[in-house]
Design an enzyme around this catalytic site. Structure first.
Site, short mmCIF file in Angstrom:
data_model
loop_
_atom_site.label_atom_id
_atom_site.label_comp_id
_atom_site.label_asym_id
_atom_site.label_seq_id
_atom_site.Cartn_x
_atom_site.Cartn_y
_atom_site.Cartn_z
CB CYS A 1 -17.29 5.75 1.42
SG CYS A 1 -18.89 5.47 0.63
CB CYS B 1 -17.84 -5.54 -14.64
SG CYS B 1 -16.70 -5.26 -13.27
CB CYS C 1 -19.69 -0.46 -8.10
SG CYS C 1 -19.08 -0.46 -9.80
CB CYS D 1 -13.60 9.30 -3.76
SG CYS D 1 -13.54 7.75 -2.85
CG ASP E 1 -2.00 1.12 1.10
OD1 ASP E 1 -2.31 1.56 -0.01
OD2 ASP E 1 -2.48 1.55 2.16
#
Length: 350
Positions: A243, A190, A196, A216, A136
């Protein structure tokens, strides 16, 4: 460059699974043109917002061998944090704060990195190969590499989707000098689904597979350091850290098994925290409450900013007392959010 003996790849996979990883894949230490082009478009459009570190190290991010020239293979690893319940259940309880699933337990960086190091150490000792681990915080395009290694595909919400684990995988990588056969890349499944995209409260997706981080809620509540744009504040509801709406909306989640990691289970104080309690945190109490949590890294002021916006969104004038106490806070960021929240609460009919 180290040459791998037959069976090395499967031995590494078995070792990774034994260490507790839920997904393992292998890819060349290189990225395709599409991943680099998407990164370039993202940065050129300013969609990264305040995250200047993304632009500063774009060359390393777009090419693993710029980051480490000796790398030949990327071992991509995933650890499931699939929740035990719908993470959106508290959205209908405006007096409670909603924290993203990934941040309700222990800091995943610590958990994932310790296992990456254990795997890398084993690879180094077993095969005399050089290794580096990333999770990350390094300039690594984790999601494209994970897709390339067959762990899943980048969905229309730009996050990785796995057929086995849905949208709930923490990712990490071991770069190595070993030359290992790659897995087949993950194919996009997808289809015509856009759940989404439609679930996003702030319309942060200008198009499928494209995110404008500046809209976002995860970016706004975690990465953004200044005041949150006023036009977006009412859309945040009671989301105070991250979120999960776009992730939780994905139908592939129905195949995900609940995480088996005790470290990722929610802490009691984050299952349904009262906003008025969180608003009272000073710096010392914030650090104490969120010790060992990823929430700690944003600091008390940004966190209380988020809590105040959520209080302003309750529509309950009875919450005004908790807000008024912060009008004279030492942080300008907190004072701004308190002033906005109080004005919003007072504008509601009693």
């Amino acid at each position: 460059m180290a040459e791998a003996d037959p069976g090395t790849r499967e031995a590494i996979r078995d070792r990774a699974l034994a260490l507790g990883f839920d997904a393992v894949g292998f890819a060349p230490a290189a990225l395709g043109t599409q991943a680099r082009e998407r990164l370039g478009e993202f940065l050129a459009g300013g969609h990264h917002g305040d995250m200047g570190w993304m632009e500063a190290k774009a060359d390393r991010r777009g090419d693993p061998r710029v980051l480490w020239p000796d790398a030949r293979t990327v071992i991509a690893l995933g650890l499931s944090y699939a929740p035990h319940e719908d993470p959106r259940r508290l959205l209908d309880h405006p007096d409670r704060g909603v924290v993203s699933v990934y941040a309700r337990g222990r800091d995943y960086h610590d958990v994932v990195k310790s296992r990456l190091k254990a795997l890398a150490r084993w690879v180094h000792e077993a095969y005399d190969a050089e290794v580096k681990v990333f999770v990350d915080t390094a300039p690594v395009m984790e999601k494209p590499l994970a897709q390339q290694a067959g762990l899943g595909w980048q969905g229309k919400h730009t996050n990785l989707v796995s057929r086995a684990h849905g949208s709930w995988l923490f990712l990490g990588e071991v770069y190595t000098t070993l030359e290992l056969p790659p897995d087949a890349p993950g194919g996009d499944r997808c289809g015509s689904c856009r759940r989404c995209l439609d679930a996003c409260p702030t319309a942060a997706f200008p198009a499928p597979y494209r995110l404008d981080a500046r809209r976002c809620i995860s970016y706004l509540t975690i990465e953004h350091q200044g005041p949150i744009p006023e036009e977006l504040r009412p859309l945040m509801g009671n989301r105070i850290y991250g979120c999960d709406d776009c992730l939780a909306a994905c139908p592939w989640n129905k195949f995900a098994r609940r995480t088996r990691e005790a470290a990722f289970l929610p802490r009691a104080e984050l299952t349904a925290p009262r906003l008025v309690d969180l608003a009272q945190l000073d710096d010392a109490s914030f650090r104490q409450v969120f010790s060992g949590s990823p929430i700690k890294r944003i600091g008390r002021d940004r966190f209380v900013r988020n809590v105040l916006i959520a209080l302003g969104n309750t529509g309950d004038p009875a919450q005004s007392g908790a807000v008024e106490r912060l009008l004279d806070d030492g942080s300008e960021l907190v004072r701004d959010a308190a002033s906005w929240a109080l004005a919003r609460l007072r504008s509601r009919p009693r």
